[in-house]
Design an enzyme around this catalytic site. Structure first.
Site, mmCIF file in Angstrom:
data_model
loop_
_atom_site.group_PDB
_atom_site.id
_atom_site.type_symbol
_atom_site.label_atom_id
_atom_site.label_comp_id
_atom_site.label_asym_id
_atom_site.label_seq_id
_atom_site.Cartn_x
_atom_site.Cartn_y
_atom_site.Cartn_z
ATOM 1 N N CYS A 251 0.931 -1.373 0.010
ATOM 2 C CA CYS A 251 -0.085 -0.087 -0.133
ATOM 3 C C CYS A 251 0.790 1.170 0.092
ATOM 4 O O CYS A 251 0.624 2.325 -0.348
ATOM 5 C CB CYS A 251 -1.028 0.056 1.324
ATOM 6 S SG CYS A 251 -2.007 -1.404 1.313
ATOM 7 N N THR A 252 1.891 1.222 0.967
ATOM 8 C CA THR A 252 2.903 2.236 0.701
ATOM 9 C C THR A 252 3.453 2.745 -0.676
ATOM 10 O O THR A 252 3.381 3.981 -0.945
ATOM 11 C CB THR A 252 3.964 2.197 1.670
ATOM 12 O OG1 THR A 252 3.490 1.735 3.054
ATOM 13 C CG2 THR A 252 5.014 3.131 1.890
#
Ligand code: BEZ
Length: 211
Positions: A45-46
């Site tokens: 997700c980062t």
């Protein structure tokens, strides 16, 4: 029932890392992307939110507003956005919707209980200026999305909304396009001079508006 292409994208008011938004009001006349990610402070997700921040000018050039959503809190979103800027080199400049009560996730069917009953999957909804859903995608938590593909689809959606054409496999902006079957040969000759017939059902032409 799951949201389908052509449905009106459900409206909602929700907190974000930077205050409350009303989704339809925030979209205005723009195209929109609403995408969910499983959780803050997770590696894939980062990279995804960093990539969307990096592509910010590309989305703006397509009059497309982007918002992310997960079941985390506004405070988590704020803290995590600092990590994204630090590790990915791009500041998150789009709303990160906080959905700890899962209202937005439920409206959009972003929680798939047989995959995880606590986190959103990687959903993408592309929404037209008419607020209707133009594309849905669902990826598993373990696979980061290709946001250039989403830009490519928006190019196709915007082109085909304006002209009676469709785009072939692997089409990229500027490539030849297909004349839709609803257009007669006489009409095709008028609208797309010089078009080529490969089969009666497969007619190709230059991308409208391009040399
Ligand atoms: C990630 O974003 O890295 C991730 C999130 C949930 C499950 C697996 C990976």
């Amino acid at each position: 029932m799951a949201l389908q292409l052509g449905d009106i994208a459900p409206d909602f008011t929700a907190p974000t890392a930077d205050g409350e938004i009303n989704f339809h009001e925030w979209l205005g006349e723009s195209w929109g992307i609403l995408f969910s990610h499983p959780a803050d402070f997770t590696p894939v997700c980062t990279t995804e939110l960093g990539k969307v921040a990096q592509l910010s000018a590309e989305f703006a050039a397509r009059n497309t507003r982007v918002a992310a959503v997960s079941v985390d809190s506004s405070e988590d979103h704020r803290q995590w956005s600092q990590d994204i800027a630090e590790t990915q080199g791009h500041e998150v400049d789009f709303p990160m919707i906080a959905d700890p009560d899962r209202r937005v996730s439920s409206l959009y069917g972003m929680i798939h209980p047989n995959a995880s009953d606590t986190a959103t999957v990687r959903s993408v909804f592309v929404i037209g200026p008419d607020k209707r859903i133009k594309l849905t995608l669902t990826y598993p938590a373990s696979t980061g999305r290709n946001f250039r593909e989403i830009l490519r689809v928006i190019d196709s959606l915007q082109l085909t909304a304006e002209h009676q054409v469709a785009t072939p496999a692997d089409w990229e902006d500027g490539d030849n396009v297909i004349i839709t079957p609803a257009v007669s040969d006489a009409e095709a000759a008028r609208r797309f001079p010089g078009y080529k017939t490969i089969k009666p059902y497969l007619r190709v032409t230059n991308q409208p508006g391009r040399a």
